[in-house]
Enzyme design. Structure first.
Site, short mmCIF file in Angstrom:
data_model
loop_
_atom_site.label_atom_id
_atom_site.label_comp_id
_atom_site.label_asym_id
_atom_site.label_seq_id
_atom_site.Cartn_x
_atom_site.Cartn_y
_atom_site.Cartn_z
CB SER A 55 -1.15 0.03 1.21
OG SER A 55 -2.01 0.92 0.94
CG ASP A 103 -6.94 -1.48 -4.50
OD1 ASP A 103 -7.51 -1.01 -3.55
OD2 ASP A 103 -5.57 -1.81 -4.10
CG HIS A 150 -6.18 -1.49 -0.61
ND1 HIS A 150 -5.00 -1.18 -1.30
CD2 HIS A 150 -5.45 -1.17 0.82
CE1 HIS A 150 -4.16 -0.47 -0.76
NE2 HIS A 150 -4.41 -0.64 0.37
#
Length: 407
Positions: free
Chosen positions: A216, A342, A371
């Site tokens: 991320s 996502d 995600h």
């Protein structure tokens, strides 16, 4: 093509003849359940379970991945009852196990007088690499408010442990329990702390093979570092998971009503919580009352992050933080895994064309996974698709990397 309708009818007739229970004592209910089940299975196999899209301009890199990291070419079967992106994203932290990891903490100083907390998993019991000086090392970068305690980090360490590797987790300033010594935290664009950590780790083990994996925001930071340094890095290669490629698109997606309700507001409160215990230090430079009133990530970044790092506007910060702008300058082999569903990194914002222009870059794009989700199996407690990609790619780099480093 298989006649699914005919199959459903035949199975229903057979089961109705064998089982005399159902809705109101008949076999009708069983027939309906069976019919729905077969229809759902057909839909899942035709529309949900798919091979990922592998994007790489370098044929040698492609062949390397196909041979030593075959998971990126195999069909990904998301958990059949929770394949939708938002559901995968929400469930992963709660449903996946948390392997036990014993860390050794180290605090290192920075040039501006601050400190960074590193959590080491030394793997001194490694039978594959008993010599600590040459034991392969993986630097792990968690997400926005993540630390070494995140389940996805623990799983990466568990995978590395089985291969005999050492890991070190880079905790961003002020979020792993250590004190802020200066009124500064972190952001996706500023790579100074990451550079400090990379050179520190490399100086401790200069003979050890060294690579990094970012998740991320950790992936965004790692990409921005690689785009800045090119080939001038001690890292052999890198793996990136669920990075937000274009911050403008990510923020716009997260501000849609449902996404704001499910993710944006919660993440904003996490960011506020991460700085609230450092309030006395940060009040020297910021109007903390205003920062704590933010209700979106954009508002938080406008009042806090962009100001802290000296950007003239939040747009300037988001422009600088977007890895898509620096991808063409990456100088070492990088594998990037994203799901096109996502909400943190919308599929249309993934820089496919830019990736095709850099021989060092390979994108792996799944149709589902959310995600940092990538759940698979009926009850996805343990290994995810993302974990398998991490394990195979890290092992491929450390054990067969010479086959791609001549690219």
């Amino acid at each position: 093509a298989m006649d699914w309708q005919g199959l459903t009818r035949e199975l229903s007739l057979y089961l109705e003849s064998q089982v005399r229970v159902g809705f109101f004592g008949s076999g009708v209910g069983l027939s309906l359940v069976l019919g729905f089940g077969v229809a759902y299975a057909c839909y899942y196999l035709n529309s949900i379970a798919k091979k990922p899209q592998l994007v790489a301009s370098n044929d040698r890199f492609c062949r390397f991945l196909e041979e030593y990291c075959p998971v990126v070419t195999e069909t990904y079967y998301p958990t059949i009852w929770c394949w939708e992106g938002r559901v995968q994203t929400l469930l992963r932290p709660f449903i996946t196990s948390r392997p036990q990891v014993q860390y050794r903490n180290e605090l290192i100083k920075t040039a501006d007088g601050g400190q960074i907390s590193l959590d080491w998993f030394d793997n001194n019991d490694s039978s594959y690499y008993p010599d600590a000086s040459t034991r392969p090392t993986v630097l792990l970068l968690p997400g926005l408010t993540g630390t070494s305690k995140e389940s996805y980090i623990l799983h990466m360490i568990h995978q590395s442990e089985t291969l005999g590797y050492r890991c070190v987790v880079f905790n961003n300033r002020g979020i792993a329990g250590e004190e802020l010594l200066t009124p500064r935290t972190y952001c996706a664009a500023n790579t100074e702390d990451l550079e400090t950590v990379i050179h520190h780790v490399h100086s401790l083990h200069p003979s050890a093979p060294f690579m990094a994996a970012g998740v991320s925001m950790g992936g965004m930071l790692l990409l921005n570092y690689l785009g800045k340094t090119g080939r001038d890095t001690p890292l052999m290669a890198a793996a990136i998971f669920s990075a937000g490629w274009n911050v403008f698109e990510s923020i716009e997606s997260l501000e849609k009503p449902l996404n704001w309700l499910l993710f944006n507001y919660y993440l904003t409160t996490c960011l506020q919580s991460s700085i609230s215990r450092h309030r006395q230090m940060l009040e020297k430079l910021f109007d903390m009352d205003l920062v704590m009133k933010a209700r979106t990530i954009r508002e938080f970044d406008k009042q806090f992050t962009s100001v802290m790092f000296g950007y003239r506007s939040i747009d300037d910060y988001y422009e600088d933080a977007s890895p898509c702008r620096k991808l063409k300058s990456v100088g070492i082999p990088v594998l990037c895994l994203n799901s096109v569903d996502d909400v943190f990194s919308p599929g249309h914002a993934i820089p496919v064309e830019t990736a095709k222009q850099n021989a060092n870059v390979a994108l792996v794009l799944t149709s589902c996974g959310g995600h940092i989700g990538f759940l698979e199996g009926i009850w996805p407690r343990k290994c995810t698709y993302m974990d398998r990609v991490f394990k195979q790619f890290v092992q491929a780099v450390f054990e067969h990397g010479n086959k791609i480093f001549s690219m």
